[in-house]
Design a protein around this motif. Structure first.
Motif, short mmCIF file in Angstrom:
data_model
loop_
_atom_site.label_atom_id
_atom_site.label_comp_id
_atom_site.label_asym_id
_atom_site.label_seq_id
_atom_site.Cartn_x
_atom_site.Cartn_y
_atom_site.Cartn_z
N ALA A 86 0.83 -1.21 0.00
CA ALA A 86 0.00 0.00 0.00
C ALA A 86 0.87 1.26 0.00
O ALA A 86 0.58 2.22 -0.72
N ALA A 87 1.95 1.25 0.77
CA ALA A 87 2.84 2.41 0.81
C ALA A 87 3.53 2.60 -0.54
O ALA A 87 3.65 3.74 -1.02
N THR A 88 3.95 1.52 -1.17
CA THR A 88 4.59 1.61 -2.48
C THR A 88 3.66 2.26 -3.48
O THR A 88 4.06 3.16 -4.24
N GLN A 89 2.40 1.83 -3.50
CA GLN A 89 1.43 2.41 -4.43
C GLN A 89 1.18 3.88 -4.13
O GLN A 89 1.16 4.71 -5.03
N ARG A 90 1.00 4.21 -2.87
CA ARG A 90 0.70 5.60 -2.50
C ARG A 90 1.91 6.51 -2.74
O ARG A 90 1.76 7.64 -3.22
N LEU A 91 3.11 6.03 -2.41
CA LEU A 91 4.30 6.85 -2.60
C LEU A 91 4.63 7.07 -4.07
O LEU A 91 5.22 8.09 -4.43
N GLU A 126 2.06 11.45 5.00
CA GLU A 126 0.63 11.14 4.90
C GLU A 126 0.38 9.88 4.08
O GLU A 126 -0.50 9.08 4.41
N ALA A 127 1.15 9.68 3.00
CA ALA A 127 1.01 8.46 2.19
C ALA A 127 1.36 7.23 3.02
O ALA A 127 0.67 6.20 2.95
N ILE A 128 2.41 7.33 3.81
CA ILE A 128 2.82 6.20 4.66
C ILE A 128 1.77 5.94 5.73
O ILE A 128 1.37 4.80 5.97
N ARG A 129 1.30 7.00 6.36
CA ARG A 129 0.28 6.83 7.39
C ARG A 129 -0.99 6.22 6.82
O ARG A 129 -1.62 5.36 7.45
N ALA A 130 -1.40 6.64 5.65
CA ALA A 130 -2.59 6.06 5.02
C ALA A 130 -2.36 4.58 4.73
O ALA A 130 -3.28 3.76 4.88
#
Length: 145
Positions: A86-91, A126-130
């Protein structure tokens, strides 16, 4: 450098749940291949070396802690893989950015160097937290705080 506390605390004091040998998952913004950051850090290490009692951080460990996740053993492998995915996609959606380092601040546990603009750094956090399901109450999908 700005003035700060008269005495510093040990940055490595054991926080709740920590003990010798226990590891913690964190996301860090690192400064690999950033010679200007390394030059600045070297200037401060040189200036602070005579003070004694300080842990002068080598270039390879310079970082900005973005977000803790939890202790090894408290997060199962499947959940960890889901967080990383999820972090990879958001980042991937956060555009590349540059920052300017500002005047250092002496904190009771460290010497901090603010960055500007702050907005892209906040976007990374914020991307990591999400990705970990973090909420303002401190809870996360993984059940860690």
């Amino acid at each position: 450098m700005t003035t700060g506390p008269e005495h510093m605390r040990d940055h490595w004091w054991w926080r709740p749940g920590w003990k010798a040998g226990r590891r913690f998952y964190n996301w860090h913004l690192t400064f690999d291949e950033q010679p200007e950051v390394h030059r600045l850090a070297e200037q401060y290490r040189t200036a602070l070396a005579p003070v004694g009692g300080l842990d002068l951080i080598p270039d390879r460990w310079l970082h900005l802690t973005m977000q803790g996740i939890g202790f090894l053993g408290d997060i199962d492998g499947q959940n960890l893989r889901a967080i990383v995915e999820a972090a990879t996609q958001r980042l991937a959606e956060v555009p590349a950015f540059g920052v300017t380092l500002r005047e250092p601040i002496v904190d009771p546990e460290a010497i901090l160097v603010p960055m500007e603009p702050a907005a892209p750094v906040r976007a990374v956090r914020e991307a990591i937290r999400a990705a970990i399901g973090w909420s303002p109450s401190g809870s996360a999908r993984s059940g860690c705080r």
